[in-house]
Design a protein around this motif. Structure first.
Motif, PDB file in Angstrom:
ATOM      1  N   LEU A   1       0.856  -1.193   0.000  1.00 56.74           N
ATOM      2  CA  LEU A   1       0.000   0.000   0.000  1.00 56.74           C
ATOM      3  C   LEU A   1       0.883   1.232   0.000  1.00 56.74           C
ATOM      4  O   LEU A   1       1.833   1.330   0.792  1.00 56.74           O
ATOM      5  CB  LEU A   1      -0.909   0.011   1.230  1.00 56.74           C
ATOM      6  N   ALA A   2       0.626   2.165  -0.892  1.00 56.69           N
ATOM      7  CA  ALA A   2       1.407   3.404  -0.951  1.00 56.69           C
ATOM      8  C   ALA A   2       1.330   4.144   0.379  1.00 56.69           C
ATOM      9  O   ALA A   2       0.279   4.179   1.031  1.00 56.69           O
ATOM     10  CB  ALA A   2       0.900   4.296  -2.083  1.00 56.69           C
ATOM     11  N   ALA A   3       2.455   4.723   0.786  1.00 53.45           N
ATOM     12  CA  ALA A   3       2.523   5.406   2.079  1.00 53.45           C
ATOM     13  C   ALA A   3       1.490   6.527   2.177  1.00 53.45           C
ATOM     14  O   ALA A   3       0.933   6.786   3.250  1.00 53.45           O
ATOM     15  CB  ALA A   3       3.928   5.958   2.298  1.00 53.45           C
ATOM     16  N   ALA A   4       1.199   7.188   1.050  1.00 52.69           N
ATOM     17  CA  ALA A   4       0.262   8.319   1.068  1.00 52.69           C
ATOM     18  C   ALA A   4      -1.174   7.874   1.361  1.00 52.69           C
ATOM     19  O   ALA A   4      -2.025   8.704   1.687  1.00 52.69           O
ATOM     20  CB  ALA A   4       0.310   9.049  -0.278  1.00 52.69           C
ATOM     21  N   LEU A   5      -1.447   6.573   1.251  1.00 47.16           N
ATOM     22  CA  LEU A   5      -2.815   6.094   1.445  1.00 47.16           C
ATOM     23  C   LEU A   5      -3.045   5.471   2.814  1.00 47.16           C
ATOM     24  O   LEU A   5      -4.171   5.077   3.130  1.00 47.16           O
ATOM     25  CB  LEU A   5      -3.163   5.061   0.367  1.00 47.16           C
ATOM     26  N   LYS A   6      -2.032   5.355   3.620  1.00 44.08           N
ATOM     27  CA  LYS A   6      -2.174   4.632   4.882  1.00 44.08           C
ATOM     28  C   LYS A   6      -3.177   5.291   5.825  1.00 44.08           C
ATOM     29  O   LYS A   6      -3.813   4.609   6.626  1.00 44.08           O
ATOM     30  CB  LYS A   6      -0.810   4.501   5.553  1.00 44.08           C
ATOM     31  N   ASP A   7      -3.313   6.598   5.742  1.00 44.19           N
ATOM     32  CA  ASP A   7      -4.281   7.293   6.601  1.00 44.19           C
ATOM     33  C   ASP A   7      -5.673   7.349   5.978  1.00 44.19           C
ATOM     34  O   ASP A   7      -6.611   7.860   6.599  1.00 44.19           O
ATOM     35  CB  ASP A   7      -3.794   8.729   6.881  1.00 44.19           C
ATOM     36  N   LYS A   8      -5.824   6.826   4.753  1.00 40.87           N
ATOM     37  CA  LYS A   8      -7.099   6.914   4.057  1.00 40.87           C
ATOM     38  C   LYS A   8      -7.838   5.572   3.999  1.00 40.87           C
ATOM     39  O   LYS A   8      -8.932   5.494   3.427  1.00 40.87           O
ATOM     40  CB  LYS A   8      -6.883   7.429   2.630  1.00 40.87           C
ATOM     41  N   VAL A   9      -7.241   4.538   4.564  1.00 42.80           N
ATOM     42  CA  VAL A   9      -7.870   3.218   4.573  1.00 42.80           C
ATOM     43  C   VAL A   9      -7.978   2.718   5.998  1.00 42.80           C
ATOM     44  O   VAL A   9      -7.354   3.253   6.914  1.00 42.80           O
ATOM     45  CB  VAL A   9      -7.063   2.220   3.717  1.00 42.80           C
ATOM     46  N   LYS A  10      -8.769   1.670   6.179  1.00 42.75           N
ATOM     47  CA  LYS A  10      -8.948   1.059   7.493  1.00 42.75           C
ATOM     48  C   LYS A  10      -8.328  -0.337   7.495  1.00 42.75           C
ATOM     49  O   LYS A  10      -8.294  -1.010   6.453  1.00 42.75           O
ATOM     50  CB  LYS A  10     -10.431   0.975   7.834  1.00 42.75           C
ATOM     51  N   PRO A  11      -7.866  -0.805   8.650  1.00 41.65           N
ATOM     52  CA  PRO A  11      -7.218  -2.119   8.689  1.00 41.65           C
ATOM     53  C   PRO A  11      -8.107  -3.254   8.202  1.00 41.65           C
ATOM     54  O   PRO A  11      -7.611  -4.222   7.628  1.00 41.65           O
ATOM     55  CB  PRO A  11      -6.868  -2.289  10.173  1.00 41.65           C
ATOM     56  N   ASP A  12      -9.435  -3.153   8.401  1.00 42.13           N
ATOM     57  CA  ASP A  12     -10.309  -4.249   8.005  1.00 42.13           C
ATOM     58  C   ASP A  12     -10.887  -4.080   6.602  1.00 42.13           C
ATOM     59  O   ASP A  12     -11.738  -4.870   6.178  1.00 42.13           O
ATOM     60  CB  ASP A  12     -11.450  -4.415   9.005  1.00 42.13           C
ATOM     61  N   ASP A  13     -10.433  -3.069   5.852  1.00 38.44           N
ATOM     62  CA  ASP A  13     -10.858  -2.942   4.460  1.00 38.44           C
ATOM     63  C   ASP A  13     -10.382  -4.150   3.663  1.00 38.44           C
ATOM     64  O   ASP A  13      -9.264  -4.634   3.847  1.00 38.44           O
ATOM     65  CB  ASP A  13     -10.297  -1.663   3.832  1.00 38.44           C
ATOM     66  N   THR A  14     -11.225  -4.622   2.760  1.00 36.97           N
ATOM     67  CA  THR A  14     -10.901  -5.809   1.963  1.00 36.97           C
ATOM     68  C   THR A  14      -9.960  -5.449   0.821  1.00 36.97           C
ATOM     69  O   THR A  14     -10.096  -4.400   0.187  1.00 36.97           O
ATOM     70  CB  THR A  14     -12.179  -6.437   1.387  1.00 36.97           C
ATOM     71  N   VAL A  15      -9.017  -6.352   0.555  1.00 36.69           N
ATOM     72  CA  VAL A  15      -8.102  -6.217  -0.580  1.00 36.69           C
ATOM     73  C   VAL A  15      -8.263  -7.456  -1.463  1.00 36.69           C
ATOM     74  O   VAL A  15      -8.097  -8.587  -0.998  1.00 36.69           O
ATOM     75  CB  VAL A  15      -6.638  -6.081  -0.132  1.00 36.69           C
TER      76      VAL A  15
END
Length: 393
Positions: free
Chosen positions: A290-304
């Motif tokens: 995951l790009a570093a710039a997106l780490k604050d825009k997603v949640k740990p339980d979001d599906t990948v």
């Protein structure tokens, strides 16, 4: 819609004008009536005053008569041109009440019986949708506006299948069958949706639906493909070959599904001949970050979703795995063992494309963020790297 509401507003203003103008005229008429009453009172006072002077001996009979005539002329001059009082005057309350109720009732009746939603949908469908999700949303609103349209339900069901929502698709096709009758194509689509909604478990109702569809139309392609899958999974390989060969004969040359279908026929023939199954020919290792710039825009339980699909072929993923954002970075392996359908595997296609998608809603066909790789040739051994760094448009 803006032009429509503007026109409706102008018409309402015109209607209000017809109701309010009589009230304004009534006010002027009341003012005229009040002035006339005042003039009459002044006339009566003047006549009484002349009578008193005559009784006191100040005026004689001739002067009294002359004074009365003069007062009468003044009264006539002051009231001349006044509009005669109309009978049946309704007062102010009723027209004002009507002025309020007319637009309210008109709006309520239009919202109940009108077609504002259909007008809005027509404007939307004039422009091509940008995403599959947008198309599905439009179709859902179209079906809501026209619940008796079997055609709208059919296309909505197909859209649900493209989004890998087979349970929703099955309910939609069932409604379409109830409206349009038991047409072979609808029965085949319904059976296919039920099959995938049941996690690829064959059942007696599915057998009955496909039997009915093929009896009415032996060339119904969805039922032929589905019966071939069911036969292959049940190790009835000759039956699978028969169904798939019938389907293959119906597909036009150059159809993207022909290669995958032929691959399924070949595998069934190998199993039928007692030959050992060929080893897995396609295996892809991929590391997803995951790009570093997106780490604050997603949640740990979001599906990948991590999947591979044919570069030149059907849009359905050939192989897929599901993880969460909390597990990133992660290294996974995609192979024929991860195939979504037995007749569509990595080994059947010369080139594939790797994709990783973050989907908060848990939908593999849509999400918030995505990472995509370059075309990958069959047999590539090196570990591939995917970085999820772009909005999923």
């Amino acid at each position: 819609m803006t032009e429509f509401w503007l026109s409706a507003g102008l018409l309402l203003l015109a209607a209000l004008g017809f109701l309010l103008i009589p009230i304004l005229r009534g006010r002027r008429r009341q003012q005229e009536e009040d002035r006339t009453a005042l003039n009459v009172a002044l006339y009566q006072e003047r006549v009484a005053e002349l009578a008193a002077q005559q009784a006191a001996g100040v005026l004689d009979e001739a002067q009294l008569a002359s004074g009365r005539d003069e007062a009468a002329r003044e009264l006539l001059a002051d009231t001349e041109g006044g509009e005669a009082q109309r009978q049946g005057y309704l007062g102010k309350a009723l027209p004002l009440l009507a002025a309020v109720l007319v637009p309210v009732m008109a709006l309520g009746l239009y919202l109940h019986f009108g077609a504002a939603d259909k007008v809005e949908l027509t404007e939307e469908f004039a422009e091509a949708p940008k995403t599959l999700q947008e198309m599905t949303s439009r179709l859902e609103r179209a079906v809501q506006a026209q619940p008796d349209s079997a055609e709208g339900l059919y296309f909505l069901g197909r859209s649900y299948m493209a989004e890998q929502r087979p349970a929703d698709a099955a309910r939609t096709f069932e409604r379409a069958v109830a409206l349009a009758g038991r047409q072979p194509e609808l029965l085949g689509q319904w059976a296919q949706a039920l099959y995938f909604a049941a996690d690829k478990q064959w059942s007696a109702p599915l057998q009955a639906l496909t039997d009915e569809a093929l009896q009415a139309d032996p060339k119904e392609v969805t039922s032929l493909g589905l019966r071939g899958i069911a036969a292959f999974e049940g190790e009835r390989y000759q039956e699978a070959i028969d169904y798939w060969q019938r389907l293959l004969a119906l597909l036009p040359e150059g159809d993207a599904s022909r290669a995958a279908l032929q691959g399924g026929i070949d595998r069934a023939a190998e199993r039928l001949g007692g030959k050992p199954a060929a080893p897995v020919a396609a295996r892809v290792k991929v590391r997803v970050e995951l790009a570093a710039a997106l780490k604050d825009k997603v949640k740990p339980d979001d599906t990948v979703f991590i999947f591979a699909r044919a570069l030149n072929g059907p849009p359905m993923p050939l192989a897929a795995k599901r993880v969460t954002v909390a597990q990133l970075p992660i290294e996974v392996e995609l192979s024929d063992a991860d195939a979504m359908m037995p007749q569509m595997k990595l080994s059947d296609f010369a080139e594939v494309k790797l994709v990783a998608r973050v989907s908060r809603a848990g939908q593999p066909t849509r999400g918030e963020w995505i990472g995509q790789g370059a075309p990958l040739a069959k047999g590539t051994q090196a570990t591939q790297h995917l970085i999820i760094d772009s909005p999923d448009l």
